[in-house]
Design a protein around this motif. Structure first.
Motif, PDB file in Angstrom:
ATOM      1  N   VAL A 158       0.835  -1.198   0.000  1.00 36.58           N
ATOM      2  CA  VAL A 158       0.000   0.000   0.000  1.00 36.58           C
ATOM      3  C   VAL A 158       0.871   1.250   0.000  1.00 36.58           C
ATOM      4  CG1 VAL A 158      -1.689   1.314   1.322  1.00 36.58           C
ATOM      5  CG2 VAL A 158      -1.946  -1.153   1.079  1.00 36.58           C
ATOM      6  N   SER A 192       2.030   1.956  -3.398  1.00 38.88           N
ATOM      7  CA  SER A 192       1.057   2.272  -4.443  1.00 38.88           C
ATOM      8  C   SER A 192       1.074   3.745  -4.838  1.00 38.88           C
ATOM      9  CB  SER A 192      -0.345   1.829  -4.018  1.00 38.88           C
ATOM     10  OG  SER A 192      -0.726   2.503  -2.844  1.00 38.88           O
ATOM     11  N   THR A 229      -7.046   2.037   0.442  1.00 32.20           N
ATOM     12  CA  THR A 229      -5.801   1.608   1.089  1.00 32.20           C
ATOM     13  C   THR A 229      -6.035   0.794   2.353  1.00 32.20           C
ATOM     14  OG1 THR A 229      -5.736   3.741   2.211  1.00 32.20           O
ATOM     15  CG2 THR A 229      -4.380   3.485   0.234  1.00 32.20           C
ATOM     16  N   ALA A 288      -5.725  -1.030  -3.251  1.00 33.53           N
ATOM     17  CA  ALA A 288      -4.731  -0.150  -3.882  1.00 33.53           C
ATOM     18  C   ALA A 288      -3.860  -0.917  -4.874  1.00 33.53           C
ATOM     19  CB  ALA A 288      -3.853   0.508  -2.814  1.00 33.53           C
ATOM     20  N   TYR A 340      -4.576   6.790   2.600  1.00 40.40           N
ATOM     21  CA  TYR A 340      -3.705   6.063   3.529  1.00 40.40           C
ATOM     22  C   TYR A 340      -3.532   6.840   4.831  1.00 40.40           C
ATOM     23  CZ  TYR A 340       0.438   3.426   5.035  1.00 40.40           C
ATOM     24  OH  TYR A 340       1.343   2.660   5.724  1.00 40.40           O
TER      25      TYR A 340
END
Ligand SMILES: Nc1ncnc2c1ncn2[C@@H]1O[C@H](COP(=O)(O)OP(=O)(O)O)[C@@H](O)[C@H]1O
Ligand SMILES: [Mg+2]
Lengths: 259, 430
Positions: free
Chosen positions: B82, B85, B194, B275, B341
């Motif tokens: 994540v 990403s 996320t 994600a 996130y």
């Protein structure tokens, strides 16, 4: 005499304050090789790029098959069937041979995607017809080719299309004896197929061997436009170096003015 | 001049004769020949994605031996993916700009501002997430258009234009959000990108379906190339590469399908984070655009030789502008993922290391800063490398200064490899 395929009348071109072309007339006949000769800096490449639509002429008229045309961009020339082999070759080092040959005119699938199969096939056929011996693969990047091979790719790129007029700007400059032979044969073959061919070269033997007409440029002016069979080596060299030879050529006054 | 010289030379007129002249061009490569071709390319300075993948393997070995208990745990690996990403998305957006030899220093903060607009649309105006995301992406696109016009039409170096935007856009974000303020990301879908994962069964189906489609495409392409005897890699190599990809993807899916909650009896956290699918979808889309369309081909051509591209009738200015629009729009997506996130957007969002990480990711992945060379996937592979370094160093509890020094050194190393391989390229080419 047949009508010229491509005719330029009174073309002027300046870069800023420097006038590079002065009222240039040029006729390109179908089935003939017109040699364009002149010293370095005479304006040969500039003239070629003006026809290609890369430079915009400041003045002058262009006729294709007798009809007036304009060259506003590279696509205009290409759509009339005018192809150019540039002195600097204009190849992208990061692309392979096939990609270079089709640059800007890629074959597309019905879904508008790149048709690599058709392009590779046609590129291979064209290269084969030019007898390119030493290329390892048509999917080789152009960066890995020798000077002569690059020149051949640039020429192949121009003959790939069903062109009417091909202008070659010093195409044999980087070539060895055998390859030069091949290019000269090709130049002749193109003309014999009915194309109008313009060959720029500094090699007088080549010019006299392959051309039907010779146009000599001197400091951006046409010094003479002669049939190859009516002139000789020393006369052309004189025209190139001083702009006149005996009764032909530009007057001393004009020559001095542009010098 | 004699008449004979003007008769056409009969050589090479017949295809059969020509084909023999052309015998050096073999279309069907063997495994050994492809290996030799690869070695040639490496000698010529083009190493492809292998160094970055090798680096990734080394980093995984180092960090998992230093922190065996935490680093290789499914919880951390999912977290790492994540983290990667948003870096990868930003890097993928930068790659078209880098392909033209330009740079966009403002991409990080453009993403921050765009994410700010998205968050504000939801929080202050009550817009739905779709509209909010479209607003954010439109902000990105407009920023890219402005940068592109200044670079392509006025001829200001992209370095200078985007440095100015780097400062100016931070001011705009500050004005939007307010000094010291933050805007929370108050939407389950956006947060979910996320913090949520795809249900395990769905995840398996998607991964297997993608692999099956890819295998089918590879096989079909190979067949068509063989049918026309065109240049193609050996089928064994294609199968080998596909096999490696399948093992990695299926292995990761299995690994992430376990319950990775710290307290597995009470919570369940399993499946591949959304994600990761977003990154995958964007990578497939842009790889397709840059590999299979005339647009993509022309971008590479401009990066290789701008003048040659112009003479081929390619609209260099329009395409240059388009790369900045792509970059800033992708930056907006990256910014939104990043805010998903962290849970909020602040005036500092997209500042700091963000852009450097993304440029580093692209370069580590194999994209050249000199233009003309690079692939979309470089952003993803490089993003994983950067996120692994960031994540692993974080677990080692090193002082912050060490993280800065190490990340800076890795970026410099990648840029050196790029510069050296460029010199090799120009040394082998003529
Ligand atoms: N893009 C340009 N800008 C300014 N001057 C140029 C440009 N291109 C060519 N020239 C000048 O025009 C003149 C003719 O050049 P060129 O056409 O290349 O000559 P040739 O090909 O006959 O050697 C030279 O003096 C050259 O310096
Ligand atoms: Mg020249």
């Amino acid at each position: 005499m047949t009508e010229p395929l491509l005719e330029l009348r009174g073309v002027d071109k300046s870069f800023g304050p420097v006038q590079v072309l002065h009222g240039v007339n040029l006729k390109v006949y179908p089935g003939q090789v017109t040699a364009l000769v002149g010293d370095n800096g005479a304006g040969k490449s500039t003239l070629v790029k003006t026809v290609a639509g890369i430079y915009h002429a400041d003045a002058g008229e262009f006729f294709f098959e007798g009809k007036p045309v304009t060259f506003n961009g590279p696509k205009d020339a290409a759509s009339l069937g005018i192809e150019v082999v540039y002195q600097d070759l204009a190849l992208c080092d990061n692309l392979d041979i096939v990609q270079n040959m089709f640059l800007g005119r890629e074959a597309k699938t019905p879904t508008r995607l790149l048709d690599e199969l058709t392009m590779e096939d046609r590129a291979r056929q064209t290269l084969a017809s030019l007898s390119v011996r030493t290329v390892k693969s048509v999917r080789q990047s152009v960066a890995s080719l020798s000077g002569g091979q690059r020149q051949t790719v640039a020429i192949a790129k121009a003959v790939l299309w069903n062109s009417r007029v091909v202008l070659l700007d010093e195409p044999t400059a980087a070539l060895g004896v055998a390859q030069t032979r091949q290019v000269l044969d090709l130049v002749r073959r193109l003309a014999d197929q009915g194309l109008g061919v313009v060959l720029i070269s500094h090699n007088m033997n080549d010019v006299f061997e392959v051309s039907d007409r010779i146009t000599a440029l001197f400091l951006g002016r046409v010094a003479a436009d002669l049939k190859t069979s009516d002139t000789n080596n020393s006369q052309i060299v004189e025209l190139i170096t001083s702009g006149r030879s005996g009764s032909i050529g530009i007057s001393a006054a004009t020559a001095n003015e542009s010098a | 001049m004699t008449d004979e010289t003007k008769t056409p030379a009969p050589t090479s007129a017949s295809p059969s004769l020509a084909a023999s002249d052309f015998s050096g061009d073999s279309a069907n490569l063997t495994l050994g020949e492809s290996l030799r071709a690869y070695v040639d390319r490496v000698r010529g300075g083009d190493m492809g994605a292998l160094p970055a993948i090798g680096g990734l393997v080394v980093l995984f070995i180092v960090f998992s031996s230093l922190r065996p208990d935490t680093f290789t745990g499914a919880l951390n690996v999912a977290n790492l993916l994540v983290q990667a990403s948003s870096i990868s998305i930003l890097a993928m957006g930068l790659i078209p700009v880098l392909l033209l030899g330009d740079i966009d220093l403002s991409a990080g903060v453009a993403g921050g501002l765009s994410a700010g607009f998205t968050a504000v649309a939801i929080v202050r105006h009550g817009d739905g997430w779709v509209l909010a995301v479209l607003i954010g992406m439109a902000v990105g696109a407009v920023i890219g258009l402005a940068i592109g016009l200044l670079v392509a039409k006025l001829g200001i170096p992209s370095f200078v234009v985007t440095l100015a935007f780097f400062l100016g856009l931070q001011g705009a974000t500050l004005k939007l959000i307010g000094q010291g303020g933050t805007v929370p990301v108050r939407n389950d879908v956006l947060r979910g990108i996320t913090i949520k994962s795809m249900p395990v069964v769905t995840g398996w189906i998607v991964v297997i379906a993608l692999l099956a489609i890819y295998a089918g495409l590879l096989f079909w392409r190979q067949r068509r190339l063989a049918a026309k005897d065109l240049h193609r890699p050996p089928t064994s190599l294609v199968a080998l590469k596909f096999g490696a990809l399948a093992v990695i993807l299926l292995g990761m899916t299995a690994f992430l399908s376990k319950n990775r909650a710290p307290n597995p009896l009470i919570f369940t956290i399993e499946g591949i984070p959304y994600a990761v699918f977003l990154v995958g979808a964007l990578m497939i889309f842009w790889t397709f655009i840059f590999g299979r369309t005339g647009y993509g081909r022309h971008i590479y051509a401009i990066g290789g030789n701008t003048e040659a591209a112009r003479r081929a009738g390619i609209s260099v200015d329009v395409l240059r502008i388009s790369t900045f629009v792509i970059c800033s729009t992708m930056a907006a997506i990256s910014g939104i993922v990043s805010s998903s996130y962290t849970g909020n957007v602040s005036p500092g969002s997209g500042g700091g290391n963000t852009l450097l990480y993304a440029v580093g990711a692209a370069v580590i992945g194999g994209t050249s800063l000199f233009g003309g060379k690079g692939n979309i996937r470089d952003g993803v592979i490089g993003g994983l490398v950067i996120a692994t370094i960031d994540n692993g160093l974080g677990l080692l509890n090193q002082a912050a200064y060490i993280n800065f020094i190490i990340t800076g050194a890795v970026l410099l190393l990648a840029a050196s490899v790029d510069a050296i391989s460029r010199r090799r390229r120009s040394a082998t080419g003529t």
